[in-house]
Design an enzyme around this catalytic site. Structure first.
Site, PDB file in Angstrom:
ATOM      1  N   TYR A 155      16.126  31.090   6.477  1.00 17.28           N
ATOM      2  CA  TYR A 155      15.048  31.955   6.952  1.00 17.28           C
ATOM      3  C   TYR A 155      15.155  32.206   8.453  1.00 17.28           C
ATOM      4  O   TYR A 155      15.355  31.272   9.232  1.00 17.28           O
ATOM      5  CB  TYR A 155      13.684  31.315   6.663  1.00 17.28           C
ATOM      6  N   LYS A 168       0.846  -1.200   0.000  1.00 17.96           N
ATOM      7  CA  LYS A 168       0.000   0.000   0.000  1.00 17.96           C
ATOM      8  C   LYS A 168       0.886   1.256   0.000  1.00 17.96           C
ATOM      9  O   LYS A 168       2.112   1.158   0.233  1.00 17.96           O
ATOM     10  CB  LYS A 168      -0.909  -0.016   1.237  1.00 17.96           C
TER      11      LYS A 168
END
Ligand SMILES: *Cc1c(COP(=O)(O)O)cnc(C)c1O
Length: 376
Positions: free
Chosen positions: A270, A47
């Site tokens: 940042y 999956k």
């Protein structure tokens, strides 16, 4: 503030782009470890695109190493495996009521049925016989039929089997303590499973294939094995019980796209959350949180370049991270390994999970779609 000019792509186009490489030898080695611990049939659960490693690639490697079944959580995933030419039996679960019985039958996909409604919707469709696995709730309360409706589900299945609308091919449960090595805690689920199987037999539905355990139960508790075990995480090197060291089955690399020598006191990224303590070199890798690099991570996080571990510094941006390489001026184009199976300087997915306060599953399933995929 020092500004690092960043090129996301090499202008010359000679860099190897960020790549997640799947390593079938890792899957094969993990299958060997699983097979050493159980004689039950092994279902390879692929999956979520084979836990981010490529469903078809993982499925093929697992089948070649002795898996007998494939498992998915949707009919679409199962159909894609058939379209890729895989012939092994496939089971799909998490099927909503209204799943296309004709598509399931045409693709020879077994369907888990966890409620009277789901079975009713299959029986209402005029399709060729669909093979079903009755899914009992064995303590998860997330999927599967609760004990209070089990007899009704079995009675309906018996009617459906007589009418040849369905054929009961399996009985399944799922253990809620999937991340524990705890046979005592599993005991209630095992008892529920035994009772569910007994009731199916007593209803004259034969002796369908029974399966309960996932990776953790398989590795730690033989009482959970029944006729088949369903292995997902274990195939790609994750033991949720953290009792067995398995083999990494992927490697994430990215090229250095920029290197700069900077002075002490240079803020990076940042917010300037990291300031260099001394004159050093910074290298930029073109992978960020959009590519699955966890934005929240401890200062220990690092990558391997040239056989050495260097720390990731400053904030993780959407598209890039900065690595402090100290005295090393790393040539642009050099490949850095974000994670891999090698050990030593190379971080593992378990390292990244620890640095990010999560589980390795989220690291491997979180790698973004713009990261190139390849197979070793
Ligand atoms: C995902 C899943 C598995 C596989 O679990 P792992 O711990 O990844 O091996 C098994 N059974 C069911 C029902 C699942 O949803």
């Amino acid at each position: 503030m020092n500004q690092i000019p960043v090129t996301l792509e090499s202008r010359t186009g000679t860099f190897r782009p960020p790549t997640l490489q799947t390593l079938p030898v890792g899957v094969a080695a993990n299958m060997a470890m699983i097979r050493a611990r159980t004689r039950s049939t092994i279902m390879a659960v692929v999956k979520a695109d084979g836990y981010g490693h490529g469903a078809v690639t993982v499925a093929e490697a697992a089948l070649a190493a002795g898996a007998g079944w494939l498992g998915t959580t949707s009919l679409e995933e199962a159909t894609a495996l058939r379209a890729a030419g895989l012939a092994a039996p496939i089971l799909t679960w998490l099927n909503p009521a209204g799943i296309d019985a004709e598509q399931a039958a045409a693709n020879r996909v077994d369907v888990a049925v966890g409620s009277v409604d789901e079975l009713g919707s299959l029986l209402a469709q005029s399709a060729p016989t669909v093979r079903i696995h009755l899914y009992a709730d064995t303590g998860m309360s997330r999927g599967g039929c609760p004990r209070s409706q089990w007899d009704e589900l079995i009675a309906l299945a018996r009617r459906g089997q007589r009418a040849r609308t369905v054929r009961v091919a399996g009985v399944m449960g799922h253990l809620s303590l999937a991340d524990h090595a705890d046979p005592v805690a599993n005991a209630a689920g095992v008892a529920d499973m035994r009772e569910a199987v007994r009731a199916v037999r007593a209803a004259g539905l034969g002796s369908p294939l029974a399966h309960l355990a996932a990776t953790s139960g398989t590795l730690t508790d033989p009482a959970t094995h029944f006729g088949m075990v369903r292995i997902g995480a274990g195939l790609v090197g994750i033991d949720p019980s953290e009792t067995v060291e398995m083999h990494g089955a992927s490697r994430l690399t990215a090229p250095v796209v920029h290197t700069a020598a900077v002075k002490a006191g240079t803020p990076v990224g940042y917010g300037g959350t990291y300031v260099t303590e001394r004159a050093t070199h910074l290298s930029v890798l073109p992978v960020g949180y959009a590519d699955g690099i966890p934005r929240e991570r401890s200062p220990q996080a690092g990558v391997e370049i040239g056989g050495r571990r260097f720390p990731v510094v400053g904030r993780v941006s959407m598209d890039q991270i900065v690595v402090d390489t100290g005295d090393e001026a790393v040539p642009v184009g050099t490949s850095a390994t974000v994670f891999g199976p090698d050990g030593g300087a190379t971080p593992t997915i378990q390292d990244w999970a620890r640095w990010a306060g999560t589980i390795p599953h989220t690291i491997v399933t979180g790698i973004g779609s713009r990261v190139k995929r390849s197979t070793a």
